[in-house]
Scaffold this motif. Structure first.
Motif, PDB file in Angstrom:
ATOM      1  N   LYS A  58      64.554  50.083  93.380  1.00  0.00           N
ATOM      2  CA  LYS A  58      65.692  49.663  92.558  1.00  0.00           C
ATOM      3  C   LYS A  58      66.558  50.830  92.100  1.00  0.00           C
ATOM      4  O   LYS A  58      67.663  50.618  91.595  1.00  0.00           O
ATOM      5  CB  LYS A  58      65.185  48.966  91.282  1.00  0.00           C
ATOM      6  CG  LYS A  58      64.800  47.521  91.441  1.00  0.00           C
ATOM      7  CD  LYS A  58      64.335  46.956  90.094  1.00  0.00           C
ATOM      8  CE  LYS A  58      65.365  46.943  88.997  1.00  0.00           C
ATOM      9  NZ  LYS A  58      66.182  45.735  88.922  1.00  0.00           N
ATOM     10  N   ARG A  60      65.565  52.509  89.550  1.00  0.00           N
ATOM     11  CA  ARG A  60      65.487  52.200  88.119  1.00  0.00           C
ATOM     12  C   ARG A  60      64.841  53.357  87.367  1.00  0.00           C
ATOM     13  O   ARG A  60      63.832  53.904  87.816  1.00  0.00           O
ATOM     14  CB  ARG A  60      64.627  50.943  87.958  1.00  0.00           C
ATOM     15  CG  ARG A  60      64.362  50.465  86.534  1.00  0.00           C
ATOM     16  CD  ARG A  60      63.644  49.130  86.636  1.00  0.00           C
ATOM     17  NE  ARG A  60      63.158  48.573  85.399  1.00  0.00           N
ATOM     18  CZ  ARG A  60      63.551  47.384  84.919  1.00  0.00           C
ATOM     19  NH1 ARG A  60      64.467  46.691  85.551  1.00  0.00           N
ATOM     20  NH2 ARG A  60      63.004  46.905  83.831  1.00  0.00           N
ATOM     21  N   SER A 145      64.190  42.308  87.789  1.00  0.00           N
ATOM     22  CA  SER A 145      65.152  41.601  88.624  1.00  0.00           C
ATOM     23  C   SER A 145      65.324  42.367  89.943  1.00  0.00           C
ATOM     24  O   SER A 145      65.250  43.594  89.975  1.00  0.00           O
ATOM     25  CB  SER A 145      66.480  41.477  87.882  1.00  0.00           C
ATOM     26  OG  SER A 145      66.864  42.731  87.361  1.00  0.00           O
ATOM     27  N   ASN A 147      67.546  43.512  91.909  1.00  0.00           N
ATOM     28  CA  ASN A 147      68.842  44.118  92.199  1.00  0.00           C
ATOM     29  C   ASN A 147      68.699  45.630  92.149  1.00  0.00           C
ATOM     30  O   ASN A 147      67.751  46.143  91.561  1.00  0.00           O
ATOM     31  CB  ASN A 147      69.878  43.685  91.153  1.00  0.00           C
ATOM     32  CG  ASN A 147      69.374  43.925  89.738  1.00  0.00           C
ATOM     33  OD1 ASN A 147      68.472  43.239  89.274  1.00  0.00           O
ATOM     34  ND2 ASN A 147      69.927  44.916  89.069  1.00  0.00           N
ATOM     35  N   SER A 153      72.249  40.897  88.208  1.00  0.00           N
ATOM     36  CA  SER A 153      70.977  40.369  88.700  1.00  0.00           C
ATOM     37  C   SER A 153      71.229  39.326  89.787  1.00  0.00           C
ATOM     38  O   SER A 153      72.234  38.632  89.771  1.00  0.00           O
ATOM     39  CB  SER A 153      70.198  39.727  87.546  1.00  0.00           C
ATOM     40  OG  SER A 153      69.915  40.702  86.578  1.00  0.00           O
ATOM     41  N   HIS A 239      74.352  47.771  82.485  1.00  0.00           N
ATOM     42  CA  HIS A 239      73.773  46.671  83.256  1.00  0.00           C
ATOM     43  C   HIS A 239      74.848  45.816  83.892  1.00  0.00           C
ATOM     44  O   HIS A 239      75.952  45.739  83.379  1.00  0.00           O
ATOM     45  CB  HIS A 239      73.032  45.746  82.285  1.00  0.00           C
ATOM     46  CG  HIS A 239      71.570  45.999  82.234  1.00  0.00           C
ATOM     47  ND1 HIS A 239      71.033  46.979  81.468  1.00  0.00           N
ATOM     48  CD2 HIS A 239      70.535  45.375  82.851  1.00  0.00           C
ATOM     49  CE1 HIS A 239      69.717  46.946  81.595  1.00  0.00           C
ATOM     50  NE2 HIS A 239      69.382  45.994  82.426  1.00  0.00           N
TER      51      HIS A 239
HETATM   52 MG    MG Z   1      67.167  43.678  85.447  1.00  0.00          MG
END
Ligand code: MG
Ligand code: AMP
Length: 351
Positions: A58, A60, A145, A147, A153, A239
């Protein structure tokens, strides 16, 4: 990596296909799957390597913890320390469903899954494909999620393919998601339960079951959120952002249309492609390159369901600037506006 995309009908689940997906998870691979909220990117929640892979796929930040998905309440004690009575009442009322609870974690959950926190986020999804996959995995799927970090998302398998194809082992296409916004998150590690993220389960529904509920200040502070120490680490990150600049325009309906049309005309004069997010009732009032209606003002579930897809659509259209109406609908307006404000970086214009 080649990503396998398979289709599973939620009304007629192919047990052999689910069991292949479960095997991928058990051996440390990643599988994206549908839930009733948005698509999730799943890995074995108890395997630190799987969680590391989720963050990598991700892009992330690794301090933004994952939600652990279970399919059976009997599996809860192994990953938590204590289950407050109030949390039990809420589980009874809302599970399986779009609700995540923050609880104290047991040693079984590796710090890689919880972003180093000593608490764990737990959800029991109601989507039949999600429930079957969790059972096939053996009980615990960590899934944020599905994405790329920062993007809206995914509410369709095509969104997941767009973002994660080539980065994960499998994508299960189970059709469009029903709710379209991520789960409500409630923290049970404080004296009074705290809403960390609004969702389909509204504050009123929570109060009906729990009595007093607090709302984390980070949700409401808007542009000041960075100054409030966020309880949920994810709250501090940008986000849901489309590539275009997004502004929310608030005011009386007629004023909003006039303001958006004049802003869009000025942007067009500078050679920028313009977009508008409207409702079914008001879409005809706008002049812009692309106008999307997210749903009728009479149908807040439709607005929630279509919001992320519309934000992604503008990327495909190559729009440079988007103006959106505000959607403070009665029950889930708090959740809709939470996502829209984040997508807009809290840029609000008053008409
Ligand atoms: Mg998320
Ligand atoms: P996502 O799965 O992308 O919806 O992200 C999961 C959200 O749950 C993030 O915003 C996290 O910050 C939040 N979350 C997960 N675990 C915890 C936890 N232990 N404490 C607080 N928030 C959490």
């Amino acid at each position: 990596m080649e990503t396998q995309v398979i289709r599973i009908d939620p009304d007629d689940i192919d047990a052999a296909a689910i069991s292949r997906a479960g095997e991928i998870l058990r051996s440390g691979g990643l599988v994206a799957f549908p839930t009733e909220t948005v698509y999730g990117l799943g890995g074995d929640a108890l395997n630190p390597d799987s969680s590391r892979k989720i963050y990598a796929a991700k892009g992330r930040p690794s301090d933004n913890p994952l939600i652990v998905h279970i399919a059976d309440l009997e599996h809860l004690p192994a990953i938590t320390r204590g289950f407050p009575t109030a949390a039990g009442r809420l589980a009874e009322a809302c599970w399986p469903g779009p609700l995540t609870m923050i609880l104290k974690k047991s040693d079984a959950v590796p710090p890689e899954t919880t972003g180093g926190l000593d608490t764990v986020a737990v959800r029991m999804p109601s989507h039949p494909v999600a429930a079957a996959l969790i059972a096939a995995e053996g009980g615990y799927i960590a899934a944020p999620s599905a994405n790329v970090s920062g993007r809206p998302s995914p509410t369709k398998a095509s969104h997941v393919i767009e973002d994660l194809s080539g980065r994960i082992d499998m994508i299960i296409d189970g059709g469009d998601t029903d709710i379209g916004l991520e789960s409500t998150i409630v923290d049970f590690t404080e004296d009074i339960p705290v809403i960390l993220r609004p969702g389909y389960i509204s504050r009123r529904m929570l109060e009906d079951v729990l009595g007093a509920v607090r709302v984390d200040p980070g949700i409401r502070e808007g542009a000041d959120a960075e100054r409030v120490r966020p309880k949920a680490p994810g709250m501090k990150y940008r986000h849901y952002a489309p590539r275009a600049e997004l502004f929310i325009v608030e005011g009386a309906p007629g004023d909003v249309a006039a303001k958006i049309n004049s802003l869009a005309a000025a942007a067009a004069a500078e050679g920028r492609r313009t977009g508008v997010i409207a409702s079914e009732e008001t879409r005809g009032n706008y002049a812009a390159d692309t106008v999307y209606a997210v749903g009728s003002r009479e149908d807040e579930l439709a607005i929630a369901r279509h919001l992320f897809g519309v934000l992604r659509q503008f990327d495909d259209d190559g729009v440079d600037v988007i103006y959106s109406e505000s959607f403070n609908t009665p029950e889930i307006g708090a959740a809709i506006m939470n996502r829209l404000l984040k997508a807009a970086g809290h840029r609000v214009i008053t008409a």
